[in-house]
Design a protein around this motif. Structure first.
Motif, short mmCIF file in Angstrom:
data_model
loop_
_atom_site.label_atom_id
_atom_site.label_comp_id
_atom_site.label_asym_id
_atom_site.label_seq_id
_atom_site.Cartn_x
_atom_site.Cartn_y
_atom_site.Cartn_z
N GLN A 46 0.83 -1.21 0.00
CA GLN A 46 0.00 0.00 0.00
C GLN A 46 0.86 1.26 0.00
OE1 GLN A 46 -3.33 0.23 -0.28
NE2 GLN A 46 -3.48 -1.99 -0.46
N ALA A 47 1.96 1.23 0.74
CA ALA A 47 2.85 2.39 0.75
C ALA A 47 3.53 2.57 -0.61
CB ALA A 47 3.90 2.23 1.85
N HIS A 48 3.96 1.45 -1.23
CA HIS A 48 4.58 1.55 -2.55
C HIS A 48 3.61 2.06 -3.60
CE1 HIS A 48 8.15 -1.40 -1.70
NE2 HIS A 48 8.37 -0.17 -1.25
N ALA A 49 2.31 1.92 -3.34
CA ALA A 49 1.30 2.45 -4.26
C ALA A 49 1.05 3.93 -4.03
CB ALA A 49 -0.01 1.66 -4.11
N GLY A 50 1.83 4.53 -3.12
CA GLY A 50 1.71 5.97 -2.87
C GLY A 50 0.66 6.34 -1.84
N LYS A 51 0.14 5.35 -1.12
CA LYS A 51 -0.91 5.62 -0.14
C LYS A 51 -0.31 6.08 1.19
CE LYS A 51 -4.10 4.03 -2.95
NZ LYS A 51 -4.81 2.80 -2.63
N ARG A 52 -1.10 6.82 1.93
CA ARG A 52 -0.77 7.17 3.31
C ARG A 52 -1.42 6.10 4.19
NH1 ARG A 52 -2.97 13.28 3.18
NH2 ARG A 52 -4.65 12.13 2.15
N VAL A 53 -0.58 5.32 4.85
CA VAL A 53 -1.05 4.09 5.51
C VAL A 53 -0.94 4.22 7.02
CG1 VAL A 53 -0.80 1.58 5.67
CG2 VAL A 53 -0.25 2.77 3.51
N VAL A 54 -2.02 3.94 7.72
CA VAL A 54 -2.01 3.84 9.17
C VAL A 54 -2.26 2.38 9.55
CG1 VAL A 54 -3.29 4.34 11.30
CG2 VAL A 54 -2.66 6.20 9.76
N ARG A 55 -1.36 1.86 10.33
CA ARG A 55 -1.54 0.52 10.92
C ARG A 55 -2.07 0.75 12.33
NH1 ARG A 55 -2.80 -4.01 12.51
NH2 ARG A 55 -1.33 -5.74 12.78
N LEU A 56 -3.38 0.59 12.52
CA LEU A 56 -4.03 0.84 13.81
C LEU A 56 -4.00 -0.44 14.63
CD1 LEU A 56 -5.56 2.85 15.60
CD2 LEU A 56 -7.68 2.09 14.50
N LYS A 57 -3.22 -0.40 15.70
CA LYS A 57 -3.01 -1.58 16.53
C LYS A 57 -3.63 -1.38 17.90
CE LYS A 57 1.07 -3.52 16.15
NZ LYS A 57 0.77 -4.70 15.31
N GLY A 58 -4.03 -2.48 18.53
CA GLY A 58 -4.52 -2.39 19.90
C GLY A 58 -3.39 -2.11 20.87
N GLY A 59 -3.67 -1.39 21.93
CA GLY A 59 -2.66 -1.12 22.96
C GLY A 59 -1.52 -0.29 22.43
N ASP A 60 -0.30 -0.72 22.71
CA ASP A 60 0.91 -0.07 22.23
C ASP A 60 1.57 -0.98 21.21
OD1 ASP A 60 3.20 2.10 22.99
OD2 ASP A 60 4.08 0.13 22.56
N PRO A 61 2.10 -0.43 20.11
CA PRO A 61 2.67 -1.28 19.06
C PRO A 61 3.81 -2.18 19.52
CG PRO A 61 2.36 0.95 18.24
CD PRO A 61 2.11 1.00 19.72
#
Length: 527
Positions: free
Chosen positions: A98-113
């Motif tokens: 997704q990043a290589h496609a030029g997207k702004r990507v958020v990986r939303l994780k539970g708690g702390d990464p």
């Protein structure tokens, strides 16, 4: 929510508080917190408002994605216990693609990464692919979960250290040490599914059964529930109350019921959990009460199912003997090793030897092994040497083991005319081989038919050779293997390739085996 608004006119606007940017072709790992929407950090929210793609776990504030703009792509990656979920490598591939496609990507994780969240692996994957990545810390459920239920993980005069552990499967030596330390609060993450296994291991390693425990389910959400008990009662409390995933388990002084209630005039710490045992419930024995300790010493296995069997047997023995402390120990593969356990019991026993009969042992090591051999003659013998400790004989040969094998053969479908091979783990020790031969005779008498003998390793004939010999004698006859092994594991899997028509399960957790262990102990102490 994808447009960044100018918040300069409002000093509390998200963008005014956090000017952080998410550039096209980059990834942000955002710790979403324990579940409540408003426990997401301001910085995390600012990045989420800029995202083109959000890759989200089931835990944490996953419901936030429903508030995103219609143009934001949401990719769910599951992580449901016992259910289907995306593999970690595939999650990392999605972030990079997704990043290589030029997207702004958020990986939303539970708690702390980075708190049992595998965020470090995702950072490494992005950087290896040349993708810029930033990390936003989150409110970890290891602290927020207990806090939401009025359980402080540290408290002056009661708990000065915090130990957080992934509670899938066995606890390690450091985890058990933390549980023994009255000044440490231990938080067990992702462990409620394994609670019976954890309780069994903890009790068999001498942790005080009166230690307070709190379990908090769905912390910080409207579905939050919390229960309290002790190590000796929490399994039943959780089952009775229907507590399930997701939950955090908190062990230590501060988990006691009413810990944060106003103190009584004496100012003492209350709520040790000792009063939490329901009326009539069996109370597990303390770590050491002056009587000899039974140390059940098994070989050790990498098989989780095998470890469960050993602990189930020893738990049966504990219930049967009542006031006798029972500990687990091993000679190979897993901790704690037998010498360490004998040393620890001897150290705790030093102060109470004056009150016990002369020559009474501190401990009796009962081998959870089926015959003598190197582990009995060397490992266990040297563990008790120099201590007021005794080593009991191994479990076999014994007619009751023949009864258990006969039961397992019946369960697997043994027919009236089937030929039988008794499969033994094997030993180079001549005495151990002779004990196996006597056990074969006992099984033959129990079944009322001849039984051949085969060894998995270290002796001849092999199980495969014994099976082949019976087939040669009568090619039309089925051959069934009786597994003279205590627990499932590698050797049991080897039997599947021995060429037999049926392979019975190992002896496993059976009341007759607990009887033998208890009898070996009683004979050693002269009871």
């Amino acid at each position: 929510m994808t447009d960044v608004e100018d918040g300069r006119d409002d000093p509390l606007a998200v963008e005014a508080l956090s000017p952080v940017r998410l550039e096209p072709g980059s990834v942000a790992l955002v710790g979403g917190g324990p579940g409540a929407f408003d426990l997401l950090t301001v910085r995390g929210l600012a990045l989420l408002r800029q995202a083109d793609v959000v890759v989200v776990d089931r835990l944490g504030p996953a419901g936030l994605v429903e508030l995103l703009g219609a143009g934001v792509e949401v990719i769910g990656v599951g992580k449901t216990p016992g259910g289907r979920s995306m593999r970690q490598a595939d999650i990392e591939r999605v972030l990079v693609e997704q990043a290589h496609a030029g997207k702004r990507v958020v990986r939303l994780k539970g708690g702390d990464p980075f708190v049992l969240g595998r965020g470090g692996e995702e950072v490494l994957a992005c950087r290896a692919a040349g993708v810029p990545v930033q990390v936003v810390p989150g409110v970890t459920s290891s602290i927020a979960g207990p806090a939401a239920a009025d359980v402080p993980v540290t408290h002056r005069g009661a708990a000065v250290a915090l130990h957080v552990v992934n509670a899938h499967g066995d606890l390690g030596p450091a985890d058990l040490a933390a549980l023994r330390d009255p000044g440490t609060t231990t938080v067990l993450m992702m462990g409620v599914e394994w609670l019976p296994r954890l309780v069994s291991q903890v009790l068999l390693n001498g942790i005080d059964p009166a230690t307070p425990v709190a379990v908090v389910q769905s912390a910080t959400t409207p579905q939050q529930r919390a229960v309290r008990g002790t190590i000796g009662t929490i399994e039943r409390v959780v089952a009775d109350e229907g507590i399930g995933f997701p939950s955090v388990i908190v062990v230590g002084r501060t988990a006691a019921e009413g810990f944060l209630s106003p103190p009584e005039p004496a100012g003492e710490i209350h709520g040790s959990g000792r009063e939490a045992l329901p009326d009539g419930a069996p109370r597990p024995v303390p770590a050491h009460d002056g009587a000899p300790v039974l140390i059940g010493c098994a070989h050790g296995t990498r098989s989780r199912a095998g470890r469960d069997v050993i602990r189930a047997i020893l738990t049966r023995v504990q219930h049967q003997l009542g006031s006798t402390a029972v500990r687990e120990a091993y000679v190979d593969v897993q901790d704690p090793d037998v010498a360490t356990v004998v040393d620890a019991v001897a150290a705790r026993s030093a102060d109470d030897r004056r009150t016990r009969p002369e020559n009474a042992p501190d401990a009796v090591v009962v081998p959870l092994l089926l015959s003598t051999g190197y582990h009995v003659a060397w490992d266990i013998a040297h563990a008790v040497e120099g201590h007021a400790a005794l080593a009991a004989p191994p479990l076999g040969p014994d007619p009751r083991l023949a009864d258990v094998m006969a039961e397992r053969l019946e369960e697997c479908g043994l027919g009236e005319h089937d030929a039988v091979v008794m499969a033994v783990a094997g030993t180079r020790d001549r005495a151990g081989q002779e004990m196996a031969a006597r056990m074969r005779e006992l099984l033959a008498a129990r079944l009322g038919r001849p039984v051949a003998l085969g060894f998995v390793a270290a002796a001849e004939p092999s199980v495969g050779a014994a099976v082949a010999a019976l087939r040669e004698q009568d090619p039309g006859r089925r051959v069934v293997v009786a597994s003279y092994l205590l627990v499932p594991g590698y050797f049991q899997r080897v039997l599947a390739d021995a060429g037999a028509d049926l392979v019975a399960e190992p002896l496993g957790d059976h009341p007759l085996i607990a009887d033998i262990v208890a009898e070996r102990f009683a004979s050693a102490v002269g009871a």
